[in-house]
Scaffold this motif. Structure first.
Motif, PDB file in Angstrom:
ATOM      1  N   LEU A 185       7.512   5.437   9.054  1.00 35.25           N
ATOM      2  CA  LEU A 185       6.139   5.819   8.766  1.00 35.25           C
ATOM      3  C   LEU A 185       5.734   6.943   9.715  1.00 35.25           C
ATOM      4  CD1 LEU A 185       4.573   2.251   8.480  1.00 35.25           C
ATOM      5  CD2 LEU A 185       4.977   3.832   6.592  1.00 35.25           C
TER       6      LEU A 185
ATOM      7  N   ASP B 259       1.305  -0.120  10.619  1.00 34.29           N
ATOM      8  CA  ASP B 259       2.533  -0.844  10.285  1.00 34.29           C
ATOM      9  C   ASP B 259       2.394  -1.566   8.945  1.00 34.29           C
ATOM     10  OD1 ASP B 259       3.385  -0.051  12.755  1.00 34.29           O
ATOM     11  OD2 ASP B 259       3.421  -2.053  13.647  1.00 34.29           O
ATOM     12  N   PHE B 260       3.519  -1.738   8.270  1.00 34.08           N
ATOM     13  CA  PHE B 260       3.567  -2.656   7.138  1.00 34.08           C
ATOM     14  C   PHE B 260       3.567  -4.083   7.683  1.00 34.08           C
ATOM     15  CE2 PHE B 260       5.859   0.843   4.732  1.00 34.08           C
ATOM     16  CZ  PHE B 260       4.809   1.084   3.857  1.00 34.08           C
TER      17      PHE B 260
ATOM     18  N   ARG C 109       7.821  -0.523  10.735  1.00 34.07           N
ATOM     19  CA  ARG C 109       7.486   0.842  10.329  1.00 34.07           C
ATOM     20  C   ARG C 109       8.722   1.722  10.130  1.00 34.07           C
ATOM     21  NH1 ARG C 109       3.311   2.543  12.368  1.00 34.07           N
ATOM     22  NH2 ARG C 109       3.725   4.780  12.234  1.00 34.07           N
TER      23      ARG C 109
ATOM     24  N   ARG D 260       6.163   9.957   0.105  1.00 34.51           N
ATOM     25  CA  ARG D 260       5.195   8.864  -0.011  1.00 34.51           C
ATOM     26  C   ARG D 260       5.865   7.661  -0.665  1.00 34.51           C
ATOM     27  NH1 ARG D 260       0.034   9.837   1.297  1.00 34.51           N
ATOM     28  NH2 ARG D 260      -0.611  12.019   1.523  1.00 34.51           N
TER      29      ARG D 260
ATOM     30  N   GLU E 280       0.012   6.215  10.511  1.00 32.69           N
ATOM     31  CA  GLU E 280       0.101   5.189   9.471  1.00 32.69           C
ATOM     32  C   GLU E 280       0.219   3.815  10.139  1.00 32.69           C
ATOM     33  OE1 GLU E 280      -0.074   4.940   6.300  1.00 32.69           O
ATOM     34  OE2 GLU E 280       0.268   6.919   5.414  1.00 32.69           O
TER      35      GLU E 280
ATOM     36  N   ARG F 297       0.848  -1.193   0.000  1.00 38.44           N
ATOM     37  CA  ARG F 297       0.000   0.000   0.000  1.00 38.44           C
ATOM     38  C   ARG F 297       0.884   1.243   0.000  1.00 38.44           C
ATOM     39  NH1 ARG F 297       0.183   2.283   5.005  1.00 38.44           N
ATOM     40  NH2 ARG F 297       0.947   0.942   6.705  1.00 38.44           N
ATOM     41  N   THR F 298       0.316   2.333  -0.472  1.00 39.23           N
ATOM     42  CA  THR F 298       1.007   3.616  -0.417  1.00 39.23           C
ATOM     43  C   THR F 298       0.978   4.131   1.021  1.00 39.23           C
ATOM     44  OG1 THR F 298       0.395   4.135  -2.695  1.00 39.23           O
ATOM     45  CG2 THR F 298       1.003   5.991  -1.281  1.00 39.23           C
ATOM     46  N   ALA F 299       2.094   4.688   1.463  1.00 38.93           N
ATOM     47  CA  ALA F 299       2.166   5.158   2.844  1.00 38.93           C
ATOM     48  C   ALA F 299       2.992   6.432   2.923  1.00 38.93           C
ATOM     49  CB  ALA F 299       2.778   4.083   3.739  1.00 38.93           C
ATOM     50  N   LYS F 300       2.654   7.271   3.875  1.00 41.62           N
ATOM     51  CA  LYS F 300       3.388   8.513   4.095  1.00 41.62           C
ATOM     52  C   LYS F 300       4.524   8.257   5.078  1.00 41.62           C
ATOM     53  CE  LYS F 300       2.729  13.464   4.784  1.00 41.62           C
ATOM     54  NZ  LYS F 300       1.758  14.547   5.077  1.00 41.62           N
TER      55      LYS F 300
END
Length: 245
Positions: free
Chosen positions: A138, A144-145, A118, A92, A142, A70-73
């Motif tokens: 992150l 966590d991945f 993160r 991003r 946001e 997913r896209t994350a900031k």
């Protein structure tokens, strides 16, 4: 985060030592762990597993990367610009990007087969030693991945380096001499009244079978070093147990 904190390596980084013989691959190729294990096995001539790659990454011996879904900031370690400065997608990370996993995520993958993370690791030479540091993270809010082994990627250079750790030594190499035994008491001393004691005790042989774990555990080469014997000596133990032909 503000000040960079470096993490000196606990284990030496692996480097290739022999000509590559595992198939068509170059140092910069990006491979799945299944592809990496298959090619490393072909090069080494003995099984190299996905678990071997995960454990090497957990020790910091190789670098492990992962696809993010997913896209994350994100932000730099000091709160500044981490990526894509001045662009519409500044700070991003896009979906399907391949990021370098932090060491803690590698350790969780090796131990549990899943990791939440993160932070993003970077590498820098500090006094001649390549050290990790947290390059970005992150932003607050946001989630966590989440990463599993199927998401992971490794480059050809690290595949070659790890495969060389399982490569048999040259056939002309002399068999190492067993280290002298220093007994704590007379009862602990080896019995030499009937000749030279065996290099491997029955306890050693049982431990070798346990460590090998039918090809999924320690390599023959690694155990030869651990028990201070030659590779053929280890292989004979496995052959007599009917584990290896």
């Amino acid at each position: 985060m503000s000040k960079i904190q470096y993490f000196p390596p606990m284990f030496e980084r692996l480097t290739p030592r022999t000509p590559w013989a595992g198939g068509r691959m170059v140092d910069t190729d990006v491979l799945t762990l299944a592809e990496a294990a298959s090619m490393a096995t072909k090069h080494a001539g003995e099984p190299v597993t996905i678990g071997d790659f995960l454990r090497a990454a957990a020790r910091g011996e190789i670098t492990l990367r992962a696809i993010v879904h997913r896209t994350a900031k994100v932000q730099k370690h000091d709160g500044g610009i981490y990526c894509n400065g001045g662009q519409e997608n500044e700070n991003r990370v896009p979906a399907r990007a391949i990021a370098t996993l932090p060491l803690t995520a590698c350790q969780h993958l090796a131990a549990a087969g899943r990791a939440s993370w993160r932070t993003f690791d970077g590498f820098e030479l500090v006094e001649g030693v390549l050290q990790r540091y947290t390059k970005g993270e992150l932003v607050a809010g946001e989630p966590d991945f989440e990463t599993v082994p199927d998401d992971c990627r490794v480059v050809g250079y690290d595949v070659h380096a790890l495969a060389d750790e399982y490569t048999a030594p040259e056939a002309t190499q002399a068999e190492p001499q067993a280290a002298p035994v220093e007994a704590d008491s007379a009862s602990d001393a080896p019995d030499t009244s009937k000749g030279t004691p065996p290099k491997l005790t029955e306890v050693d042989k049982a431990e070798i079978l346990r460590l090998y774990n039918r090809g999924r555990g320690a390599s023959v080469n690694a155990m030869a070093k651990q028990f201070n014997v030659s590779r053929p000596t280890i292989e004979k133990v496995l052959q007599r147990a009917g584990i290896k032909k």
